[in-house]
Design a protein around this motif. Structure first.
Motif, short mmCIF file in Angstrom:
data_model
loop_
_atom_site.label_atom_id
_atom_site.label_comp_id
_atom_site.label_asym_id
_atom_site.label_seq_id
_atom_site.Cartn_x
_atom_site.Cartn_y
_atom_site.Cartn_z
N ALA A 14 0.83 -1.21 0.00
CA ALA A 14 0.00 0.00 0.00
C ALA A 14 0.86 1.26 0.00
CB ALA A 14 -0.93 0.00 1.21
N MET A 17 2.54 2.17 -3.32
CA MET A 17 1.67 2.75 -4.34
C MET A 17 1.41 4.23 -4.07
SD MET A 17 -1.12 -0.09 -5.47
CE MET A 17 -1.60 -0.65 -3.85
N ARG A 18 1.65 4.68 -2.86
CA ARG A 18 1.47 6.10 -2.54
C ARG A 18 2.73 6.91 -2.83
NH1 ARG A 18 -0.51 3.96 2.73
NH2 ARG A 18 -2.65 3.33 2.30
N TRP A 22 6.08 6.00 -7.92
CA TRP A 22 5.36 4.86 -8.49
C TRP A 22 4.77 5.24 -9.84
CZ3 TRP A 22 4.64 -0.21 -7.81
CH2 TRP A 22 3.55 -0.82 -8.45
N SER A 23 5.09 4.51 -10.84
CA SER A 23 4.59 4.85 -12.17
C SER A 23 3.64 3.80 -12.71
CB SER A 23 5.76 5.02 -13.13
OG SER A 23 6.48 3.81 -13.25
N GLY A 24 3.37 2.76 -11.95
CA GLY A 24 2.50 1.71 -12.43
C GLY A 24 3.21 0.84 -13.45
N PRO A 26 2.30 -1.84 -16.69
CA PRO A 26 1.20 -2.36 -17.52
C PRO A 26 0.81 -3.77 -17.14
CG PRO A 26 2.82 -1.24 -18.88
CD PRO A 26 3.41 -1.32 -17.50
N ASN A 27 -0.48 -4.01 -17.10
CA ASN A 27 -1.05 -5.34 -16.86
C ASN A 27 -0.85 -5.84 -15.43
OD1 ASN A 27 -1.84 -5.56 -19.65
ND2 ASN A 27 0.30 -6.01 -20.10
N VAL A 28 -0.28 -5.04 -14.57
CA VAL A 28 -0.07 -5.45 -13.19
C VAL A 28 -1.17 -4.86 -12.32
CG1 VAL A 28 1.44 -5.24 -11.18
CG2 VAL A 28 2.41 -5.75 -13.42
N LEU A 29 -1.95 -5.74 -11.70
CA LEU A 29 -3.04 -5.32 -10.83
C LEU A 29 -2.58 -5.37 -9.37
CD1 LEU A 29 -5.89 -7.32 -12.59
CD2 LEU A 29 -5.14 -4.97 -13.02
N LYS A 30 -3.45 -4.95 -8.46
CA LYS A 30 -3.05 -4.90 -7.05
C LYS A 30 -2.62 -6.26 -6.53
CE LYS A 30 -6.64 -2.45 -5.47
NZ LYS A 30 -7.50 -1.69 -4.51
N TRP A 33 0.85 -6.96 -7.72
CA TRP A 33 1.85 -6.17 -7.02
C TRP A 33 2.10 -6.75 -5.63
CZ3 TRP A 33 6.03 -3.89 -6.94
CH2 TRP A 33 6.43 -3.01 -5.93
N ASP B 42 -6.85 6.83 -2.77
CA ASP B 42 -5.85 5.81 -2.49
C ASP B 42 -6.27 4.43 -2.99
OD1 ASP B 42 -4.51 3.87 -0.07
OD2 ASP B 42 -3.28 5.48 -0.87
N SER B 44 -5.50 1.58 -1.52
CA SER B 44 -5.64 0.58 -0.46
C SER B 44 -6.62 0.97 0.63
CB SER B 44 -4.27 0.33 0.18
OG SER B 44 -3.33 -0.07 -0.78
N SER B 73 -1.47 6.44 -12.63
CA SER B 73 -0.35 5.81 -13.34
C SER B 73 -0.77 4.54 -14.08
CB SER B 73 0.77 5.47 -12.36
OG SER B 73 0.28 4.66 -11.30
N ALA B 74 -1.82 3.88 -13.65
CA ALA B 74 -2.17 2.57 -14.20
C ALA B 74 -2.78 2.69 -15.59
CB ALA B 74 -3.15 1.86 -13.27
N THR B 75 -2.65 1.61 -16.34
CA THR B 75 -3.31 1.52 -17.64
C THR B 75 -4.19 0.28 -17.71
OG1 THR B 75 -1.38 0.35 -18.51
CG2 THR B 75 -1.47 2.74 -18.85
N THR B 76 -4.24 -0.48 -16.63
CA THR B 76 -5.12 -1.64 -16.55
C THR B 76 -5.72 -1.68 -15.15
OG1 THR B 76 -3.20 -3.00 -15.95
CG2 THR B 76 -3.94 -3.12 -18.23
N THR B 153 -9.16 -3.50 -8.50
CA THR B 153 -7.88 -4.14 -8.77
C THR B 153 -6.80 -3.18 -9.25
OG1 THR B 153 -8.54 -4.62 -11.06
CG2 THR B 153 -9.00 -6.33 -9.41
N MET B 154 -7.14 -1.93 -9.50
CA MET B 154 -6.21 -1.01 -10.11
C MET B 154 -5.18 -0.51 -9.11
SD MET B 154 -6.94 2.57 -12.08
CE MET B 154 -6.74 3.58 -10.61
N THR B 155 -3.90 -0.54 -9.50
CA THR B 155 -2.85 -0.02 -8.63
C THR B 155 -2.79 1.50 -8.73
OG1 THR B 155 -1.19 -0.21 -10.37
CG2 THR B 155 -1.43 -2.10 -8.90
N GLY B 156 -2.29 2.13 -7.68
CA GLY B 156 -2.12 3.58 -7.68
C GLY B 156 -3.42 4.34 -7.48
#
Lengths: 89, 168
Positions: A14, A17-18, A22-24, A26-30, A33, B42, B44, B73-76, B153-156
Motif C-alpha cells: 500500500a 503505491m502512494r 510509483w509509475s504503475g 502495464p497489466n499489473v493489478l493490485k 503487485w 488511495d 488501499s 499511473s495505471a493503464t489496466t 484491482t487497479m494499482t495507484g
C-alpha cells in the motif's frame, strides 16, 4: 532471517503505491503487485542467510561494515539501488 | 427537467475531517503545461470526498451520478466508485448528528492511457435510495473509492475530475 508478516507486506504494498515515484506497470493489478512484494521479501529473507548477503557485507569498506547495523547496511543498499535505477545509470 | 438533464448543482466541495483524498494538480503535456486539479483516491484505504449540492428541477425520476476520473499511473485494472446521499431536509436534518451513508457503487475499468479519463454512472432510484432527497433541497453527495473491495484491482491512485448529477 524471518520474512515480514502478512500485514507488513500489505502495508509495504500500500505504501509503495502512494510513493510519487510509483509509475504503475502495464497489466499489473493490485494482487500482482502484492505477490511481487511477497516474492521480493522472500528473496531478501533467503539472501540474508545465503551467499548474496555474505558477498554484500564483504564488499562494504571495513569501517562501515564494522560500525553499521544490519538495518543501516540495508538502507545503504536502498539508497544506492534507488539512485542507480531511478536515475537510469 | 427531462431525463438526462443536470439537476444537481454543486455549490461547494469539501473533504471530510479524515480519510480524504489528496488534492493535487496533474501536469498536462502542453506548453505552458496545464495544471489539472484532481483528487487522488488511495488504492488501499477507502477515502471520501463531499460535494454540497442543491437539487433543482428534479421530477422524481431518480438520479444518475456520473464520475469522470483518470488513473494516476495505471493503464489496466478496475476502480470501484461509490456515491451516497445525505439529504439536508429543512428543519429536520441535524448535521451535528451522525448519518449512515448508504453507497451505491459501480466498477469501471481504467482508460487505456493514464492521462485519459473514463466515466462511470451510478444510479439512484427515487425515494429512500437517495435518502428521499427532494426538489429544492440541499444534500451532501459523498463520493468514495471502495479500494479494499475485491473488484477494485487497479494499482495507484484513482483521480476524480468531476461529479455530475442528472435526472435519470
Amino acid at each position: 532471517m524471518a520474512t515480514m508478516t502478512s500485514q507488513q507486506r500489505a502495508d509495504c504494498a500500500a505504501e509503495s503505491m502512494r510513493d510519487t515515484r510509483w509509475s504503475g506497470v502495464p497489466n499489473v493489478l493490485k494482487a500482482d503487485w502484492r505477490a511481487t512484494v511477497d516474492a521480493i521479501d522472500q528473496w531478501v529473507s533467503d539472501a540474508a542467510t545465503g551467499i548474496p548477503a555474505t558477498s554484500y557485507n564483504s564488499a562494504l569498506p571495513v569501517t562501515f561494515r564494522t560500525n553499521a547495523s544490519a538495518a543501516q547496511k540495508a538502507l545503504a543498499l536502498v539508497f544506492v539501488v534507488s539512485k542507480r535505477y531511478l536515475t537510469g545509470v | 427537467m427531462a431525463s438526462g438533464d443536470i439537476v444537481g448543482f454543486i455549490y461547494k466541495e469539501s473533504p471530510p475531517a479524515t480519510l480524504f483524498p489528496q488534492p493535487y494538480v496533474r501536469a498536462g503535456g502542453s506548453t505552458p503545461a496545464e495544471r489539472v486539479p484532481v483528487y487522488g483516491f488511495d488504492a488501499s484505504t477507502d477515502e471520501f470526498m463531499d460535494f454540497y449540492v442543491h437539487l433543482q428541477g428534479y421530477d422524481g425520476g431518480g438520479l444518475t451520478c456520473t464520475i469522470e476520473w483518470s488513473a494516476a499511473s495505471a493503464t489496466t485494472g478496475v476502480t470501484r466508485w461509490g456515491v451516497a446521499v445525505r439529504r439536508i431536509q429543512d428543519d429536520a436534518e441535524d448535521v451535528d448528528a451522525a448519518h449512515t451513508y448508504d453507497y451505491n457503487e459501480a466498477d469501471d475499468t481504467t482508460a487505456s492511457a493514464s492521462g485519459e479519463t473514463s466515466k462511470v454512472d451510478i444510479t439512484f432510484t427515487n425515494g429512500a435510495d437517495m435518502d428521499s432527497w427532494a426538489d429544492g433541497e440541499s444534500a451532501i453527495a459523498r463520493v468514495t473509492r471502495n479500494a479494499d473491495h475485491a473488484n477494485d484491482t487497479m494499482t495507484g491512485d484513482a483521480e476524480l475530475w468531476k461529479l455530475i448529477i442528472k435526472e435519470t
